[in-house]
Write a protein that holds these residues in place. Structure first.
Motif, short mmCIF file in Angstrom:
data_model
loop_
_atom_site.label_atom_id
_atom_site.label_comp_id
_atom_site.label_asym_id
_atom_site.label_seq_id
_atom_site.Cartn_x
_atom_site.Cartn_y
_atom_site.Cartn_z
N ASN A 155 24.56 32.79 20.61
CA ASN A 155 25.69 33.41 20.07
C ASN A 155 25.85 35.20 20.08
N ALA A 156 24.63 35.70 20.05
CA ALA A 156 24.65 37.13 20.13
C ALA A 156 25.09 37.67 21.61
N MET A 157 24.67 36.67 22.57
CA MET A 157 24.75 37.17 23.90
C MET A 157 26.40 37.12 24.13
N ASP A 158 27.18 36.11 23.55
CA ASP A 158 28.47 35.85 23.51
C ASP A 158 29.31 36.98 22.84
N ASP A 159 28.38 37.25 21.72
CA ASP A 159 29.20 38.30 20.96
C ASP A 159 29.01 39.72 21.38
N ASP A 191 12.22 23.86 14.15
CA ASP A 191 13.64 24.29 13.79
C ASP A 191 14.04 25.75 13.82
N ALA A 192 13.00 26.74 13.50
CA ALA A 192 13.04 28.07 13.77
C ALA A 192 13.28 28.39 15.13
N VAL A 193 12.55 27.70 16.14
CA VAL A 193 12.63 28.05 17.44
C VAL A 193 14.07 27.93 18.01
N GLU A 194 14.68 26.58 17.53
CA GLU A 194 15.95 26.03 17.89
C GLU A 194 16.87 27.20 17.32
N ALA A 195 17.01 27.39 16.08
CA ALA A 195 17.91 28.20 15.37
C ALA A 195 17.78 29.73 15.86
N ALA A 196 16.75 30.05 16.53
CA ALA A 196 16.65 31.37 17.20
C ALA A 196 17.33 31.48 18.42
N GLY A 197 17.11 30.48 19.07
CA GLY A 197 17.77 30.40 20.39
C GLY A 197 19.44 30.10 20.33
N GLU A 198 19.71 29.57 19.07
CA GLU A 198 21.25 29.31 18.90
C GLU A 198 21.70 30.79 18.60
N GLU A 199 21.02 31.28 17.61
CA GLU A 199 21.55 32.86 17.39
C GLU A 199 21.42 33.81 18.62
N LYS A 200 20.20 33.84 19.34
CA LYS A 200 20.53 34.58 20.59
C LYS A 200 21.58 34.16 21.41
N CYS A 252 32.06 26.47 24.33
CA CYS A 252 32.50 27.65 23.95
C CYS A 252 31.69 28.73 24.39
N GLN A 253 30.42 28.38 24.94
CA GLN A 253 29.68 29.73 25.34
C GLN A 253 29.69 29.68 26.91
N SER A 254 29.30 31.15 27.19
CA SER A 254 28.98 31.28 28.51
C SER A 254 27.64 30.59 29.08
N PRO A 255 27.77 30.56 30.47
CA PRO A 255 26.63 29.63 31.20
C PRO A 255 25.50 30.42 30.77
N GLU A 256 25.25 31.71 30.73
CA GLU A 256 24.16 32.36 30.38
C GLU A 256 23.51 32.08 29.21
N ALA A 257 24.29 32.05 28.01
CA ALA A 257 24.14 31.65 26.60
C ALA A 257 23.81 30.29 26.43
N ASP A 258 24.36 29.52 27.22
CA ASP A 258 24.00 28.03 27.27
C ASP A 258 22.46 27.83 27.89
N ARG A 259 22.13 28.58 28.77
CA ARG A 259 20.72 28.45 29.67
C ARG A 259 19.82 28.96 28.39
N VAL A 260 20.13 30.00 27.79
CA VAL A 260 19.24 30.49 26.60
C VAL A 260 18.95 29.45 25.57
N GLU A 261 20.07 28.95 25.01
CA GLU A 261 20.13 27.60 23.96
C GLU A 261 19.39 26.60 24.76
N ASP A 262 19.55 26.17 25.82
CA ASP A 262 18.80 25.06 26.43
C ASP A 262 17.63 25.20 26.47
N GLN A 263 16.83 26.56 26.87
CA GLN A 263 15.80 26.97 26.90
C GLN A 263 15.04 26.80 25.43
N ALA A 264 15.72 27.28 24.66
CA ALA A 264 15.08 27.36 23.07
C ALA A 264 15.13 25.76 22.74
N GLU A 265 15.88 25.01 23.00
CA GLU A 265 15.95 23.49 22.36
C GLU A 265 14.91 22.62 23.28
#
Length: 90
Positions: free
Chosen positions: A70-74, A59-68, A19-32
């Motif tokens: 999501n914010a990019m897509d929003d 856990d906090a780093v991963e959650a922050a990446g997911e939030e970032k 559901c995410q843009s490629p840029e958001a996926d990259r941000v989330e992948d880096q956080a993971e």
């Protein structure tokens, strides 16, 4: 409990990943990746409060990446799932 949370988070990430843009996926992948590295450090530590703190940090780093992500897509990015997907907006 942590393994169950990790499995649930991974399943959710797979479901949301499409559901995410490629840029958001990259941000989330880096956080993971960063969270995985922190988790690996925690795995090498003896049981105790320091290990739990490292796991919490991962856990906090991963959650922050997911939030970032999501914010990019929003904030201007239009995810494929958002294009005409909400029947309430029709």
């Amino acid at each position: 409990m942590r393994k169950m949370f990790t499995a649930l988070a991974a399943a959710s990430a797979l479901a949301l990943g499409a559901c995410q843009s490629p840029e958001a996926d990259r941000v989330e992948d880096q956080a993971e990746a960063q969270a995985d590295a922190i988790d690996a450090q925690a795995d090498a530590m003896p049981e105790g409060p320091a290990k739990e703190a490292m796991e919490d940090k991962a856990d906090a780093v991963e959650a922050a990446g997911e939030e970032k992500a999501n914010a990019m897509d929003d904030n201007g990015e239009i995810a494929p799932s958002e294009v005409g997907a909400d029947p309430a907006k029709k």
